[in-house]
Design a protein around this motif. Structure first.
Motif, mmCIF file in Angstrom:
data_model
loop_
_atom_site.group_PDB
_atom_site.id
_atom_site.type_symbol
_atom_site.label_atom_id
_atom_site.label_comp_id
_atom_site.label_asym_id
_atom_site.label_seq_id
_atom_site.Cartn_x
_atom_site.Cartn_y
_atom_site.Cartn_z
ATOM 1 N N LEU A 181 115.145 58.461 29.843
ATOM 2 C CA LEU A 181 114.118 58.589 30.880
ATOM 3 C C LEU A 181 113.133 59.720 30.608
ATOM 4 O O LEU A 181 111.992 59.672 31.073
ATOM 5 N N ASN A 182 113.544 60.723 29.864
ATOM 6 C CA ASN A 182 112.697 61.898 29.650
ATOM 7 C C ASN A 182 111.855 61.822 28.387
ATOM 8 O O ASN A 182 110.970 62.653 28.191
ATOM 9 N N THR A 183 112.102 60.853 27.536
ATOM 10 C CA THR A 183 111.315 60.740 26.295
ATOM 11 C C THR A 183 110.691 59.366 26.121
ATOM 12 O O THR A 183 109.787 59.209 25.294
ATOM 13 N N ALA A 184 111.152 58.361 26.864
ATOM 14 C CA ALA A 184 110.616 57.007 26.712
ATOM 15 C C ALA A 184 109.146 56.968 27.112
ATOM 16 O O ALA A 184 108.744 57.561 28.118
ATOM 17 N N THR A 185 108.320 56.289 26.335
ATOM 18 C CA THR A 185 106.901 56.168 26.631
ATOM 19 C C THR A 185 106.669 55.085 27.683
ATOM 20 O O THR A 185 107.564 54.302 28.002
ATOM 21 N N PHE A 186 105.457 55.053 28.195
ATOM 22 C CA PHE A 186 105.094 54.031 29.179
ATOM 23 C C PHE A 186 105.275 52.630 28.604
ATOM 24 O O PHE A 186 105.812 51.728 29.273
ATOM 25 N N ASP A 187 104.839 52.433 27.347
ATOM 26 C CA ASP A 187 104.951 51.104 26.729
ATOM 27 C C ASP A 187 106.406 50.693 26.548
ATOM 28 O O ASP A 187 106.760 49.525 26.745
ATOM 29 N N GLU A 188 107.259 51.636 26.153
ATOM 30 C CA GLU A 188 108.675 51.317 25.990
ATOM 31 C C GLU A 188 109.313 50.906 27.315
ATOM 32 O O GLU A 188 110.117 49.973 27.374
ATOM 33 N N LEU A 196 119.657 52.961 31.138
ATOM 34 C CA LEU A 196 118.939 54.231 31.164
ATOM 35 C C LEU A 196 119.899 55.408 31.039
ATOM 36 O O LEU A 196 121.064 55.309 31.448
ATOM 37 N N PHE A 197 119.407 56.523 30.491
ATOM 38 C CA PHE A 197 120.190 57.757 30.461
ATOM 39 C C PHE A 197 119.228 58.934 30.403
ATOM 40 O O PHE A 197 118.014 58.755 30.185
ATOM 41 N N THR A 198 119.718 60.116 30.646
ATOM 42 C CA THR A 198 118.895 61.323 30.566
ATOM 43 C C THR A 198 119.515 62.289 29.570
ATOM 44 O O THR A 198 120.740 62.342 29.388
ATOM 45 N N GLN A 199 118.651 63.076 28.954
ATOM 46 C CA GLN A 199 119.135 64.061 27.959
ATOM 47 C C GLN A 199 118.121 65.193 27.860
ATOM 48 O O GLN A 199 116.924 64.981 27.919
#
Length: 323
Positions: free
Chosen positions: A264-271, A320-323
């Protein structure tokens, strides 16, 4: 001052010579230039607003539009689901050679397969066995197994008897007591397969799945990051309930399998928007929330996004995950 005045005079003469202006036209030209400069500067001089821009109102309008779009998408999905919703099946003993299209539909098949059965009977002749009915292309195996005890036909086609006159003696070049050699018939059965590794060839072994549907299942699986439940197959557009039942029967998810997840913290809008469970509107809301509030501490933080309902969150969180 004299030098400035002389420079202006030289500039005026140069403009007059270059454009071939008369003295009157030259004055009109400078008046026009002055008006253009004044009009361009007027908004900054007379209409300045010292109040800073507040995007809250615009953001609320955008959020409401996104909610409306998501509602329309959900309604469209509900309409498609109702179109493929299975009607209650009334089982009774029947002869496949006597049924109409409407009667076949009462037994659980759609009108296209029902018409296919009638076309087969018209070209190949009457059904002589249950096994012959099972060969109809697109007929779900689960539905045929449900019918099996109610079909008024033998299991296998009877052999063709040799017709001869009763008074005529039987003659043969082989000994009368010659032992018969019987070869065991191998019955082909579809083996269970892993839904996350199956290719289009394996999927097409299911009755009712052709090249287009098998490719659609694989594309849906790859976009999503893999299936974590067999029930997700029902979300593939175009799969009839009978076909979904067959996939549930033969497909499985490996216990050690984990679907591909998005950070969730690195995924781009397109992804994010390309994921079937997220889409354009929700992906935009996720990125905007991250921009305004900083990195997500956990996936549960998504619940604070107004346009995300609980049902959609439950579907998304496995990916989804967060890191």
């Amino acid at each position: 001052m004299r030098s400035i005045a002389s420079m202006l005079n030289r500039l005026l003469r140069a403009l007059q010579d270059f454009f071939s202006f008369s003295q009157r036209e030259l004055k009109q030209f400078f008046i026009l230039i002055f008006l253009m400069v004044f009009i361009a500067a007027a908004p900054f001089l007379f209409f300045q607003d010292d109040v800073p821009y507040d995007p809250t109102a615009d953001q609320q309008i955008l959020d409401s539009l996104v909610v409306q779009l998501d509602t329309q998408v959900e309604e469209a999905k509900a309409e498609r689901a109702s179109a493929y919703k299975r009607k209650p099946i009334r089982l009774y003993r029947f002869n496949p050679n006597d049924l109409t299209v409407e009667q076949w539909q009462e037994l659980g098949v759609n009108k296209y397969i029902a018409q296919r059965i009638l076309n087969y009977k018209a070209k190949a002749g009457a059904f002589k066995s249950k096994a012959q009915l099972q060969k109809i292309y697109g007929l779900p195996d689960s539905l045929f197994q449900m019918w099996y005890p109610y079909i008024n036909l033998p299991d296998e086609s009877p052999g063709y008897a040799y017709n001869r006159d009763k008074g005529q003696p039987f003659s043969s070049s082989y000994p009368e007591n010659r032992p018969k050699t019987e070869y065991p018939r191998k019955k082909w059965e579809l083996q269970p397969f892993d839904l996350n590794t199956a290719d289009t060839t394996e999927l097409k072994q299911i009755r009712g799945i052709g090249s287009k549907l098998s490719a659609r299942i694989v594309a849906f699986r790859d976009k999503m990051g893999g299936f974590h439940s067999v029930e997700q197959v029902a979300e593939v557009y175009g799969l009839a309930p009978e076909v979904v039942d067959s996939v549930r029967k033969y497909g499985f998810i490996a216990k050690a399998y984990a679907p591909r997840k998005l950070n969730l913290n690195t995924a781009t809008f397109d992804e994010l928007r390309q994921h079937p469970y997220i889409g354009y509107g929700l992906a935009k809301a996720i990125v905007n929330y991250r921009t305004q509030h900083g990195p997500y501490p956990n996936v549960e933080e998504l619940r604070k996004i107004k346009i995300l309902d609980e049902a959609k969150f439950q579907k998304m969180q496995a990916y989804l995950f967060t890191q």
